[in-house]
Enzyme design. Structure first.
Site, PDB file in Angstrom:
ATOM      1  N   ARG A  38      -1.507 -11.452   0.512  1.00 47.69           N
ATOM      2  CA  ARG A  38      -0.533 -10.419   0.851  1.00 47.69           C
ATOM      3  C   ARG A  38      -0.227  -9.574  -0.380  1.00 47.69           C
ATOM      4  NH1 ARG A  38      -1.654 -10.394   5.117  1.00 47.69           N
ATOM      5  NH2 ARG A  38      -0.507 -10.636   7.063  1.00 47.69           N
ATOM      6  N   GLU A  60       0.734  -0.460   2.180  1.00 47.64           N
ATOM      7  CA  GLU A  60      -0.506  -0.099   2.864  1.00 47.64           C
ATOM      8  C   GLU A  60      -0.213   0.921   3.967  1.00 47.64           C
ATOM      9  OE1 GLU A  60      -2.262  -3.722   4.309  1.00 47.64           O
ATOM     10  OE2 GLU A  60      -2.406  -4.602   2.317  1.00 47.64           O
ATOM     11  N   HIS A  89      -7.812  -4.053   3.337  1.00 50.37           N
ATOM     12  CA  HIS A  89      -7.328  -5.199   4.115  1.00 50.37           C
ATOM     13  C   HIS A  89      -8.377  -5.630   5.156  1.00 50.37           C
ATOM     14  CE1 HIS A  89      -3.274  -7.218   5.290  1.00 50.37           C
ATOM     15  NE2 HIS A  89      -4.289  -8.013   5.593  1.00 50.37           N
TER      16      HIS A  89
END
Length: 317
Positions: free
Chosen positions: A235, A264, A283
């Site tokens: 994360r 993000e 990601h």
């Protein structure tokens, strides 16, 4: 019953829900259209999200008909689990469905750091033949440090051991006789500082919580080897990003591979994007075709089980 999917979901999972009699509305960009999302929520009996949809108190208060929430992945920092529990809304995660894909991403990062084939390819295409410049390193006998020793770390360790690497791990919630230590051959260390000092590669495998926020910061970078690489597939927010930039620019560490960042999508003026030795990806560590299919099917099946009054082993609250 009506199900709303607010982010990317593989088609086989959506078709499975339809086969089981559900009406499914799918908009993979809906997580970025907050006002529209809040307007739609009262119509639906269940919701399926990923990591961008903020399932906060406002969201839960608006979703008055919702009987279940499915999470296409395992990270839960975007979901108010306590709030959902108080409203008796089960939250289901895709438990371990993408663990292999994330583990392979970590291996790919270490291999790239050791021997960058893409850079060699680009150099050769420019007419060069720099064999000495592209002499790399082997992974064998290098030390991999795993911060967090859950299922993904377990799978990373198995693969790293097959490459002849030494694997150490730090996790205050793992006991010395747990399977990840006894069966995988990880050498457990009692202090994060010891892991950082010993490791050539450091891979993060912890959730984002109050205690892990900026866990890796300026103080910790000073402990790492100068040739060490940091890999984060867990994360954003676990690593203090400006401290990372400073550490790489000062040659305290060799670089980093970040699949997740604190905000993000990445901002245009992010200092992370200006440092070549910090490699970025959007990601995608868990986004292989196989993992997406497993994740979508698992959530579809477990959502159906819960909506029909059954118990799910993937329930997290």
């Amino acid at each position: 019953m009506k199900i709303l999917v607010t982010e990317l979901m593989w088609g086989d999972g959506i078709e499975e829900l339809k086969k089981r009699g559900y009406s499914v509305d799918y908009d993979m960009e809906l997580s970025r259209k907050r006002e529209e999302l809040l307007t739609l929520l009262p119509e639906y009996d269940a919701l399926i999200v990923r990591n961008e949809t903020k399932v906060d108190s406002e969201f839960l208060e608006t979703a008055k008909k919702t009987q279940a929430i499915g999470r296409l992945g395992v990270g839960l920092d975007n979901i108010d689990l306590q709030g959902a529990k108080e409203r008796n809304i089960p939250v289901i995660s895709a438990r371990n469905a993408n663990a292999t894909s994330v583990a392979e991403y970590v291996m790919a990062a270490m291999l790239d750091a050791s021997r960058s084939l893409s850079e060699a390819d680009a150099d050769v295409r420019q007419g060069n033949w720099n064999r000495k410049f592209f002499t790399g390193n082997e992974l064998g006998n290098r030390t991999l440090g795993l911060v967090g020793m859950g299922e993904i770390a377990h799978r990373v360790a198995k693969r790293a051991k097959a490459f002849g690497m030494n694997v150490i791990g730090f996790d205050p919630f793992v006991a010395p006789f747990d399977h990840v230590v006894q069966e995988t051959g990880i050498r457990q260390v009692n202090k994060l500082e010891d892991l950082l000092k010993e490791s050539d590669f450091i891979s993060m495998h912890v959730p984002l919580t109050k205690s892990t926020k900026h866990l890796i910061n300026r103080k910790n970078f000073s402990l790492m080897k100068q040739h060490a690489y940091l890999i984060n597939t867990a994360r954003g927010g676990i690593i203090h990003e400006q401290d990372l930039v400073n550490a790489v620019e000062a040659n305290q560490i060799a670089g980093a591979y970040l699949d997740v960042i604190e905000k993000e999508p990445i901002e245009k003026d992010s200092p992370l994007a200006l440092v070549k030795s910090i490699r970025l990806s959007p990601h995608i560590a868990g986004l292989t075709i196989e993992a997406q299919s497993r994740t979508a099917m698992l959530i579809a099946e477990e959502m159906d089980r819960v909506l029909k009054g059954g118990h799910s082993l993937c329930r997290v609250n």
